[in-house]
Design an enzyme around this catalytic site. Structure first.
Site, PDB file in Angstrom:
ATOM      1  N   GLY A  31       0.806  -1.209   0.000  1.00 28.46           N
ATOM      2  CA  GLY A  31       0.000   0.000   0.000  1.00 28.46           C
ATOM      3  C   GLY A  31       0.842   1.263   0.000  1.00 28.46           C
ATOM      4  N   HIS A  37       4.562   1.679  -7.969  1.00 27.88           N
ATOM      5  CA  HIS A  37       3.588   0.579  -7.963  1.00 27.88           C
ATOM      6  C   HIS A  37       2.755   0.595  -9.258  1.00 27.88           C
ATOM      7  CE1 HIS A  37       4.075   1.421  -3.488  1.00 27.88           C
ATOM      8  NE2 HIS A  37       4.425   0.165  -3.567  1.00 27.88           N
TER       9      HIS A  37
HETATM   10  P1  AMP Z   1       6.206  -2.246  -1.425  1.00 28.38           P
HETATM   11  O1  AMP Z   1       4.811  -1.734  -1.379  1.00 28.38           O
HETATM   12  O2  AMP Z   1       7.233  -1.261  -0.980  1.00 28.38           O
HETATM   13  O3  AMP Z   1       6.359  -3.604  -0.784  1.00 28.38           O
HETATM   14  O4  AMP Z   1       6.527  -2.482  -2.957  1.00 28.38           O
HETATM   15  C1  AMP Z   1       5.703  -3.291  -3.765  1.00 28.38           C
HETATM   16  C2  AMP Z   1       6.379  -3.518  -5.083  1.00 28.38           C
HETATM   17  O5  AMP Z   1       6.607  -2.265  -5.724  1.00 28.38           O
HETATM   18  C3  AMP Z   1       7.757  -4.185  -4.944  1.00 28.38           C
HETATM   19  O6  AMP Z   1       7.929  -5.139  -5.973  1.00 28.38           O
HETATM   20  C4  AMP Z   1       8.699  -3.027  -5.099  1.00 28.38           C
HETATM   21  O7  AMP Z   1       9.974  -3.393  -5.600  1.00 28.38           O
HETATM   22  C5  AMP Z   1       7.961  -2.169  -6.117  1.00 28.38           C
HETATM   23  N1  AMP Z   1       8.426  -0.791  -6.065  1.00 28.38           N
HETATM   24  C6  AMP Z   1       8.578  -0.004  -4.962  1.00 28.38           C
HETATM   25  N2  AMP Z   1       9.105   1.188  -5.294  1.00 28.38           N
HETATM   26  C7  AMP Z   1       9.321   1.154  -6.641  1.00 28.38           C
HETATM   27  C8  AMP Z   1       9.866   2.080  -7.589  1.00 28.38           C
HETATM   28  N3  AMP Z   1      10.297   3.271  -7.222  1.00 28.38           N
HETATM   29  N4  AMP Z   1       9.925   1.706  -8.882  1.00 28.38           N
HETATM   30  C9  AMP Z   1       9.483   0.473  -9.280  1.00 28.38           C
HETATM   31  N5  AMP Z   1       8.961  -0.443  -8.436  1.00 28.38           N
HETATM   32  C10 AMP Z   1       8.887  -0.113  -7.130  1.00 28.38           C
END
Ligand code: AMP
Length: 284
Positions: A31, A37
């Site tokens: 989230g 995302h």
């Molecule tokens: P999180 O909500 O932080 O667990 O992230 C969910 C997914 O989004 C994970 O696969 C992260 O690697 C990806 N994600 C988070 N930040 C970025 C970003 N700046 N660019 C691309 N993907 C991202």
């Protein structure tokens, strides 16, 4: 966009999609959605998948209770962003459904050795056990699918690839490029905890990766450059290393190819991680 919270509805929805001849794309998140995302959702839409996004703040991957309690929660905005990005099914499973015994330990853990041990694994003991266990459960409920993850969390992708391969999940893991703010800072839900001056200091992280991506370097020169730029910017370094992208072992001196730089620093008490490619040469 449909929304569900029960594992059964989620499982049935995915089965119905596959029966209709479509592929399922899973985008797991915690989230506090941002453009990083959304880029994963777009990749799934472009591949023609019916897109499932999960939002679950997984307590088993937080080794630091303070980090878990201060993790941002923006449920209304998340639903708007998910729908606008192209999500077909938004799943918000409850803690009771995911880990019924929590806060008692769950007897089953997916533990990956090797790639999960250095870097984030060392800094955050147990973190990747929590990540691998939750992703394994999300994949089990979703069933055969494409799994979209961000290169932003480079080591996380390596850990997931490893257990998907070892345990034979019918899953195609797709790593998507890191989305950055205009000033270069990699988007992260944690950035909102940075002060204005902290954010300016943090820019040294993406700047040094940008510089190192431009040229050819020896592994020694990469390490030296990382250390000097980050210490000049007064960024306390947790680790900075150039590694083989598949095994995450330190890049061997005297070998050429494209390596990956992995960096973690602490700014305003917030851990920031980033990574980028670098062309390595033997040197004179
Ligand atoms: P999180 O909500 O932080 O667990 O992230 C969910 C997914 O989004 C994970 O696969 C992260 O690697 C990806 N994600 C988070 N930040 C970025 C970003 N700046 N660019 C691309 N993907 C991202």
């Amino acid at each position: 966009m449909e929304s569900v919270s029960s594992l059964e509805e989620w499982r049935r929805w995915c089965e119905a999609v596959r029966r209709s001849g479509r592929t399922v794309g899973l985008v797991p998140t915690m989230g506090a959605l941002h453009a990083g995302h959304s880029s994963l959702v777009r990749a799934a839409v472009d591949a023609g998948d019916a897109v499932v996004m999960s939002i679950f703040v997984n307590p088993r991957q937080f080794e630091d209770v303070g980090d878990l309690s201060s993790y941002p929660s923006t449920p209304e905005e998340d639903a708007t962003v998910a729908e606008a990005s192209g999500v077909d099914l938004l799943v918000r499973p409850s803690l009771r459904q995911m880990w019924p015994r929590y806060p008692e330990p769950t007897p089953t853990t997916v533990r990956v050795s090797g790639v999960s041990e250095p870097f984030e694994g060392e800094a955050r003991p147990g973190h990747f056990d929590g990540v691998a266990s939750v992703v394994a459960k999300l994949l089990t409920v979703t069933g055969p699918c494409r799994l979209y993850m961000g290169e932003k969390d480079f080591q996380q992708v390596a850990v997931v690839r490893q257990f998907v391969d070892d345990l034979g999940f019918a899953v195609d893991v797709r790593a998507c490029p890191t989305v950055r703010d205009e000033d270069g800072l990699a988007l992260s839900s944690r950035n909102r905890r940075l002060s204005a001056p902290g954010r300016v200091r943090a820019l040294a992280l993406s700047r040094v990766l940008q510089i190192l991506a431009r040229d050819e370097w020896t592994p020694g020169a990469v390490r030296q450059h990382l250390r000097s730029v980050l210490s000049e910017a007064d960024l306390p370094l947790e680790y900075a290393e150039v590694v083989r992208p598949d095994t995450l072992e330190p890049w061997p001196d005297g070998s050429e190819g494209v390596g990956r730089i992995l960096v973690a620093v602490r700014v305003d008490g917030v851990r920031l991680i980033d990574n980028g490619p670098v062309i390595l040469v033997k040197g004179a």
